[in-house]
Design a protein around this motif. Structure first.
Motif, PDB file in Angstrom:
ATOM      1  N   GLY A   1       0.855  -1.181  -0.091  1.00 34.60           N
ATOM      2  CA  GLY A   1      -0.115   0.080  -0.046  1.00 34.60           C
ATOM      3  C   GLY A   1       0.776   1.243   0.062  1.00 34.60           C
ATOM      4  N   LEU A   2       1.958   1.411   0.684  1.00 31.08           N
ATOM      5  CA  LEU A   2       2.694   2.364   0.832  1.00 31.08           C
ATOM      6  C   LEU A   2       3.445   2.703  -0.603  1.00 31.08           C
ATOM      7  N   PHE A   3       4.014   1.630  -1.138  1.00 28.48           N
ATOM      8  CA  PHE A   3       4.508   1.990  -2.342  1.00 28.48           C
ATOM      9  C   PHE A   3       3.497   2.509  -3.322  1.00 28.48           C
ATOM     10  N   ILE A   4       2.289   1.989  -3.454  1.00 23.31           N
ATOM     11  CA  ILE A   4       1.310   2.912  -4.140  1.00 23.31           C
ATOM     12  C   ILE A   4       0.921   4.162  -3.872  1.00 23.31           C
ATOM     13  N   VAL A   5       0.817   4.504  -2.430  1.00 28.21           N
ATOM     14  CA  VAL A   5       0.856   5.691  -2.072  1.00 28.21           C
ATOM     15  C   VAL A   5       1.999   6.517  -2.568  1.00 28.21           C
ATOM     16  N   GLY A   6       3.148   5.960  -2.163  1.00 28.89           N
ATOM     17  CA  GLY A   6       4.263   6.735  -2.685  1.00 28.89           C
ATOM     18  C   GLY A   6       4.437   7.103  -4.347  1.00 28.89           C
ATOM     19  N   GLY A   7       3.934   5.966  -5.168  1.00 32.03           N
ATOM     20  CA  GLY A   7       3.876   6.096  -6.315  1.00 32.03           C
ATOM     21  C   GLY A   7       2.952   7.327  -7.076  1.00 32.03           C
TER      22      GLY A   7
ATOM     23  N   MET B   1      -4.246   1.025   3.077  1.00 34.43           N
ATOM     24  CA  MET B   1      -5.080   0.673   2.075  1.00 34.43           C
ATOM     25  C   MET B   1      -5.769   1.299   1.588  1.00 34.43           C
ATOM     26  N   ILE B   2      -6.651   2.085   2.380  1.00 32.59           N
ATOM     27  CA  ILE B   2      -7.818   2.913   1.757  1.00 32.59           C
ATOM     28  C   ILE B   2      -6.882   4.193   1.142  1.00 32.59           C
ATOM     29  N   ALA B   3      -5.860   4.545   1.358  1.00 36.57           N
ATOM     30  CA  ALA B   3      -4.919   5.613   0.960  1.00 36.57           C
ATOM     31  C   ALA B   3      -4.669   5.334  -0.565  1.00 36.57           C
ATOM     32  N   ALA B   4      -4.125   3.896  -0.654  1.00 37.06           N
ATOM     33  CA  ALA B   4      -3.622   3.260  -1.929  1.00 37.06           C
ATOM     34  C   ALA B   4      -4.844   3.145  -2.889  1.00 37.06           C
ATOM     35  N   VAL B   5      -6.122   2.706  -2.416  1.00 37.98           N
ATOM     36  CA  VAL B   5      -7.096   2.683  -3.334  1.00 37.98           C
ATOM     37  C   VAL B   5      -7.536   4.004  -3.920  1.00 37.98           C
ATOM     38  N   LEU B   6      -7.728   5.175  -3.138  1.00 44.01           N
ATOM     39  CA  LEU B   6      -7.819   6.563  -3.255  1.00 44.01           C
ATOM     40  C   LEU B   6      -6.903   6.977  -4.405  1.00 44.01           C
ATOM     41  N   MET B   7      -5.685   6.860  -4.287  1.00 45.18           N
ATOM     42  CA  MET B   7      -4.814   7.312  -5.208  1.00 45.18           C
ATOM     43  C   MET B   7      -5.069   6.714  -6.675  1.00 45.18           C
ATOM     44  N   VAL B   8      -5.666   5.458  -6.689  1.00 44.21           N
ATOM     45  CA  VAL B   8      -6.076   5.048  -7.847  1.00 44.21           C
ATOM     46  C   VAL B   8      -7.359   5.499  -8.406  1.00 44.21           C
ATOM     47  N   ALA B   9      -8.502   5.412  -7.415  1.00 45.24           N
ATOM     48  CA  ALA B   9      -9.761   6.206  -7.665  1.00 45.24           C
ATOM     49  C   ALA B   9      -9.790   7.351  -8.102  1.00 45.24           C
ATOM     50  N   THR B  10      -9.113   8.321  -7.512  1.00 49.47           N
ATOM     51  CA  THR B  10      -9.016   9.693  -7.874  1.00 49.47           C
ATOM     52  C   THR B  10      -8.158  10.076  -9.222  1.00 49.47           C
ATOM     53  N   GLY B  11      -7.328   9.131  -9.591  1.00 49.46           N
ATOM     54  CA  GLY B  11      -6.762   9.539 -10.854  1.00 49.46           C
ATOM     55  C   GLY B  11      -5.419   9.848 -10.690  1.00 49.46           C
ATOM     56  N   CYS B  12      -4.935   9.746  -9.306  1.00 51.45           N
ATOM     57  CA  CYS B  12      -3.300  10.123  -8.987  1.00 51.45           C
ATOM     58  C   CYS B  12      -2.492   9.157  -9.551  1.00 51.45           C
ATOM     59  N   LEU B  13      -2.886   7.905  -9.891  1.00 50.90           N
ATOM     60  CA  LEU B  13      -2.197   7.016 -10.724  1.00 50.90           C
ATOM     61  C   LEU B  13      -3.567   6.631 -11.747  1.00 50.90           C
ATOM     62  N   ARG B  14      -2.903   6.510 -13.084  1.00 47.41           N
ATOM     63  CA  ARG B  14      -4.179   6.163 -14.077  1.00 47.41           C
ATOM     64  C   ARG B  14      -4.713   4.968 -13.897  1.00 47.41           C
ATOM     65  N   ASN B  15      -4.338   3.872 -13.578  1.00 46.19           N
ATOM     66  CA  ASN B  15      -5.135   2.626 -13.559  1.00 46.19           C
ATOM     67  C   ASN B  15      -4.344   1.592 -12.396  1.00 46.19           C
ATOM     68  N   MET B  16      -4.693   0.329 -12.222  1.00 46.34           N
ATOM     69  CA  MET B  16      -4.330  -0.387 -11.458  1.00 46.34           C
ATOM     70  C   MET B  16      -2.937  -0.790 -11.998  1.00 46.34           C
ATOM     71  N   GLU B  17      -2.761  -1.035 -13.284  1.00 46.59           N
ATOM     72  CA  GLU B  17      -1.536  -1.441 -13.791  1.00 46.59           C
ATOM     73  C   GLU B  17      -0.242  -0.596 -13.545  1.00 46.59           C
ATOM     74  N   GLU B  18      -0.600   0.820 -13.408  1.00 45.56           N
ATOM     75  CA  GLU B  18       0.116   1.728 -13.155  1.00 45.56           C
ATOM     76  C   GLU B  18       0.728   1.601 -11.628  1.00 45.56           C
ATOM     77  N   ALA B  19      -0.425   1.292 -10.730  1.00 39.12           N
ATOM     78  CA  ALA B  19      -0.174   1.165  -9.177  1.00 39.12           C
ATOM     79  C   ALA B  19       0.578  -0.023  -9.066  1.00 39.12           C
ATOM     80  N   TYR B  20       0.436  -1.126  -9.844  1.00 36.94           N
ATOM     81  CA  TYR B  20       1.206  -2.356  -9.584  1.00 36.94           C
ATOM     82  C   TYR B  20       2.664  -1.889  -9.990  1.00 36.94           C
ATOM     83  N   LYS B  21       2.747  -1.267 -11.065  1.00 36.71           N
ATOM     84  CA  LYS B  21       4.242  -0.976 -11.502  1.00 36.71           C
ATOM     85  C   LYS B  21       5.156  -0.107 -10.387  1.00 36.71           C
ATOM     86  N   THR B  22       4.278   0.666  -9.547  1.00 40.49           N
ATOM     87  CA  THR B  22       5.135   1.335  -8.450  1.00 40.49           C
ATOM     88  C   THR B  22       5.471   0.520  -7.265  1.00 40.49           C
TER      89      THR B  22
END
Length: 621
Positions: free
Chosen positions: A62-68, A454-475
Motif C-alpha cells: 500500500g505504501l509503495f502505491i501511495v508513494g507512486g 490500503m484506503i489511501a492506496a485505493v484512493l490514489m487510483v480512484a482519484t486518478g493520481c495513478l491512471r489505473n491499477m496496472e500503473e499502481a502495480y508498477k510502483t
C-alpha cells in the motif's frame, strides 16, 4: 544444539552469504531459503507462507502505491524543489537544506523513491551554484535513510519492530512513536555528515558557467570521450544507402559501427535559412541524398563502411577539428543526458539491445559508466547492472519523457530544454490530501494502520493520481515485497528451533553482566554489522526476536532494544551497496568504495554510540 537448529542456522548463514555476494537476486535467495525450510521439515506450509499474509507486507504494498501517486503527480518534486530554492548558492546552506528536505520526504515515502526524485534536482542546483554534485549526493542518500527513522511508515524495519512488540503483548507503537528518537538521530546525523563531508568529500568545484546547459553537455561528452572514434560521412548521389532505413541495413552487426545522428539541410526556400537539422538515428530513419551521418566506431570499420556503401568520408577525425565535443550528439533539438539504473530496476541484467530505450523512448545509448570504467563499444551485447550510468541521446522531449520513469531509471542533471510538465501535476493537491488523510487516520487510530494505508492506496487510483491499477502495480517494488515475505518465515524458524533463544542467551551471558546498557550496545552494533552485508529489512526481521528475547531474559524493558534494531538497520552508511540510496548516488557523485568508508563508517559508528546513550532516556530500562 539440535539438528533442526543447526539446519536453520546453516540456511541462514548461506542466505547471508548470497545476500552479501549479490550474485543472486535477494528475493530469489529468500524464496530458496523458504523452500528449504519446508522441504527439510523445519516449517509447515502454513508457517512458510505466513509471511505473505503478514500486515507488514500488505502495508508495504500500500505504501509503495501511495508513494507512486506522490511521485507521478509531481508532488514530491514540487515540495523538494521549493524547499531547495530557499538554499541559495551557499554550499553549507545548500547541504543542510538538501539533507532536511530529503529526510522530510523520506519520513513518508521510501528512501529509494526520495533519492530518485531529489537526485536530478540536487545535481541541477549544485551546477547552478558552482558546487560539485559529489559534495551533496552522498549526504542526500544518508539523509533519506535518517528520514525513515521519523515515522512508523518511514522504513520497513519500523513496521517490523512494531509487529514484534504487538505479538509479544508489550506495547503498540503509534505513527509518531518513532519521531522523538528519530529527530535526535536526524539532528546528530546531519551535524556529523556535514562536518565529515566538509573535510573528507572531494573539494573539486565548477565555475559559475559550469551550471549552464552547454557546459554540462560538454563535460558529459568529455567524460565519456564521445569525440573519440567519431566520424562524419556524407551520402552523395548514387550512394547505396539512399532510400533505405537503418533497420534494413544492420550496420552494427555488419561493420561494428553505430550511427548516432543524421543531419540534413532544411527544405526552406529562403536561401538565408540553409541550416542543418539534426535527427536522432533510429531504426526507421531513412537516408536521403546529401545527408551527413555521424558514425561512431574505429577508423578501419568506418572506412570499410564508407567504401562499401559509396559514402564520402568528410574531413579529419572529429576530435581533431575545432568543434564542441557534443557535435554530432547534441543540438537545439537533440540532447544527451546521463541516466542511472537504480536497484531493482527492470533493466538490470537486460542486454542493451533488449532494453527498449530506442523503441519506447527513441533514445540511443552511447556509453555506459560502470564503477569508474567507460564502455563505449559493442554496447548492444552489454548487460546493464545496478548503479550503471548510461549516456543517452535523443530529442529533448524524449529525455523529458524518460525522466518521469522513477522506478526503472533516474535522469541526472536534466537540462532546462528537457524539462516538461508532469502529465498528472494537476492531481498533486489531491495526492497531498490523500497522504495527509492517511497520516491523520493512523494517528487517530480509527482503523488498524494497514487498513488506513490500503484506503489511501485505493484512493490514489480512484482519484486518478495513478491512471489505473496496472500503473499502481508498477510502483510496487516486488523484489522487496518477496524478500520480506520470504524472510519472515526464516524469523519464525529461528524462533521455533530455539536459535533465537540460543543467540539471546549468548548475548545475555557475554554482555548482561555489564548491565542493560552494554546489552543494548551489543544488540545495536550486531544489527549494524549484519546490515553491511544484507538488506536492512532482513536484518530487522532476524534481530527483532533476538533482541526481544535478550531483553526479557535480562528482565528489562524490551522497547529500547527493539528500537536499537530498527535504528541500526536503518542507519547504514559505511558501504555503497548496503542500501539502495547509497548505490543510487555512487555513479552520479563519482564516488569510490573508499569514499563511503571514509565518511560513512565514522558517521555510522559515532551515530550508533549517540543512539545507544540516548535510547534509555526515551525508553527507560
Amino acid at each position: 544444539m539440535n539438528t533442526e537448529m543447526l539446519i536453520t542456522l546453516s540456511i541462514l548463514a548461506g542466505s547471508a552469504a548470497l545476500f552479501a555476494s549479490g550474485k543472486i537476486r535477494s528475493d530469489m535467495v529468500a524464496i530458496m531459503a523458504l523452500i528449504l525450510l519446508v522441504v527439510l521439515d523445519i516449517l509447515n506450509p502454513a508457517e512458510a507462507l505466513s509471511g505473505f499474509a503478514n500486515s507488514v507486507v500488505i502495508m508495504m504494498i500500500g505504501l509503495f502505491i501511495v508513494g507512486g501517486g506522490i511521485f507521478h503527480t509531481g508532488l514530491a518534486r514540487q515540495v523538494s524543489g521549493r524547499l531547495l530554492k530557499l538554499a541559495g548558492q551557499n554550499e553549507t546552506k545548500l547541504l543542510v537544506t538538501v539533507m532536511l528536505a530529503s529526510s522530510f520526504i523520506g519520513a513518508f515515502v521510501s528512501n529509494t523513491g526520495t533519492v530518485a526524485v531529489m537526485l536530478p534536482i540536487v545535481v541541477s542546483l549544485a551546477m547552478s551554484a558552482g558546487v560539485s554534485p559529489g559534495r551533496l549526493l552522498m549526504p542526500l542518500a544518508f539523509a533519506s535513510s535518517l528520514g525513515g527513522t521519523l515515522t512508523l511508515i518511514g522504513t520497513p524495519p519500523n513496521m517490523v519492530i512494531r509487529e514484534t512488540l504487538m505479538k509479544a503483548g508489550v506495547t503498540e507503537l503509534t505513527f509518531f512513536s518513532f519521531t522523538p528518537v528519530g529527530t535526535v538521530a536526524l539532528i546528530a546525523g546531519t551535524v556529523l555528515i556535514i562536518v565529515l563531508s566538509k573535510f573528507l568529500l572531494p573539494k573539486s568545484s565548477i565555475d559559475k558557467e559550469g551550471g549552464k546547459k552547454r557546459r554540462s553537455l560538454q563535460e558529459l561528452a568529455q567524460q565519456y570521450s564521445l569525440s573519440d572514434n567519431l566520424y562524419r560521412v556524407q551520402a552523395k548521389m548514387n550512394c547505396a544507402l539512399i532510400g533505405k532505413s537503418l533497420k534494413e541495413l544492420s550496420l552494427t552487426s555488419q561493420y561494428g559501427i553505430h550511427i548516432s545522428e543524421v543531419r540534413r539541410k532544411s527544405s526552406h526556400k529562403n536561401p538565408f535559412f540553409k541550416t542543418l537539422n539534426g535527427e536522432v538515428a533510429g531504426p526507421d530513419t531513412i537516408i536521403e541524398e546529401n545527408d551527413i551521418l555521424y558514425v561512431k566506431g574505429f577508423f578501419q570499420q568506418v572506412e570499410s563502411f564508407a567504401n562499401d556503401c559509396g559514402l564520402e568520408l568528410m574531413g579529419q577525425h572529429a576530435a581533431e577539428r575545432e568543434q564542441l565535443p557534443t557535435e554530432g550528439f547534441a543540438s537545439a533539438e537533440v540532447g544527451i543526458a546521463e541516466v542511472l539504473i537504480p536497484p531493482n530496476s527492470k533493466h538490470i541484467n537486460q542486454l542493451v539491445k533488449h532494453s527498449g530505450f530506442r523503441e519506447q523512448y527513441n533514445l540511443n545509448i552511447l556509453g555506459i559508466q560502470r564503477r569508474g570504467e567507460y564502455l563505449l563499444h559493442e554496447l548492444k551485447e552489454e548487460r546493464m547492472r545496478s548503479g550503471d550510468a548510461l549516456l543517452v541521446q535523443g530529442a529533448w522531449k524524449s529525455i523529458a519523457k524518460l525522466s518521469q520513469e522513477h522506478a526503472d531509471v533516474v535522469v541526472v542533471g536534466q537540462p532546462e530544454e528537457a524539462e516538461a510538465s508532469v502529465p498528472l501535476s494537476h492531481k498533486a493537491p489531491i495526492a497531498a490530501v490523500i497522504m495527509i488523510a492517511m497520516v491523520v487516520l493512523m494517528i487517530a487510530d480509527i482503523f488498524p494502520a494497514v487498513i488506513s494505508v490500503m484506503i489511501a492506496a485505493v484512493l490514489m487510483v480512484a482519484t486518478g493520481c495513478l491512471r489505473n491499477m496496472e500503473e499502481a502495480y508498477k510502483t510496487v517494488n516486488w523484489e522487496s515485497i518477496v524478500l520480506i515475505g520470504g524472510m519472515i518465515p526464516m524469523s519464525i524458524a529461528v524462533e521455533k528451533t530455539g536459535a533465537a533463544a540460543l543467540i539471546s542467551d549468548k548475548l545475555v551471558l557475554s554482555l548482561g553482566s555489564f548491565g542493560p546498557l552494554a546489552l543494548l550496545a551489543g544488540v545495536y552494533f550486531a544489527t549494524s554489522f549484519v546490515t553491511l552485508f544484507i538488506s536492512n529489512t532482513a536484518s530487522a526481521v532476524l534481530f527483532a526476536p533476538i533482541a526481544l528475547g535478550a531483553a526479557l531474559q535480562l528482565g528489562v524493558n524490551p522497547v529500547p532494544y527493539l528500537f536499537a534494531v530498527t535504528l541500526a538497520a536503518s542507519i547504514c552508511f559505511a558501504v555503497p551497496f548496503s542500501t539502495p540510496p547509497n548505490a543510487l548516488v555512487m555513479s552520479a557523485g563519482r564516488y569510490t568504495f573508499m569514499d563511503y568508508v571514509r565518511i560513512g563508517l565514522p558517521a555510522q559508528v559515532l551515530l550508533g554510540i549517540i543512539m545507544v546513550l540516548v535510547l534509555p532516556l526515551f525508553f527507560p530500562f
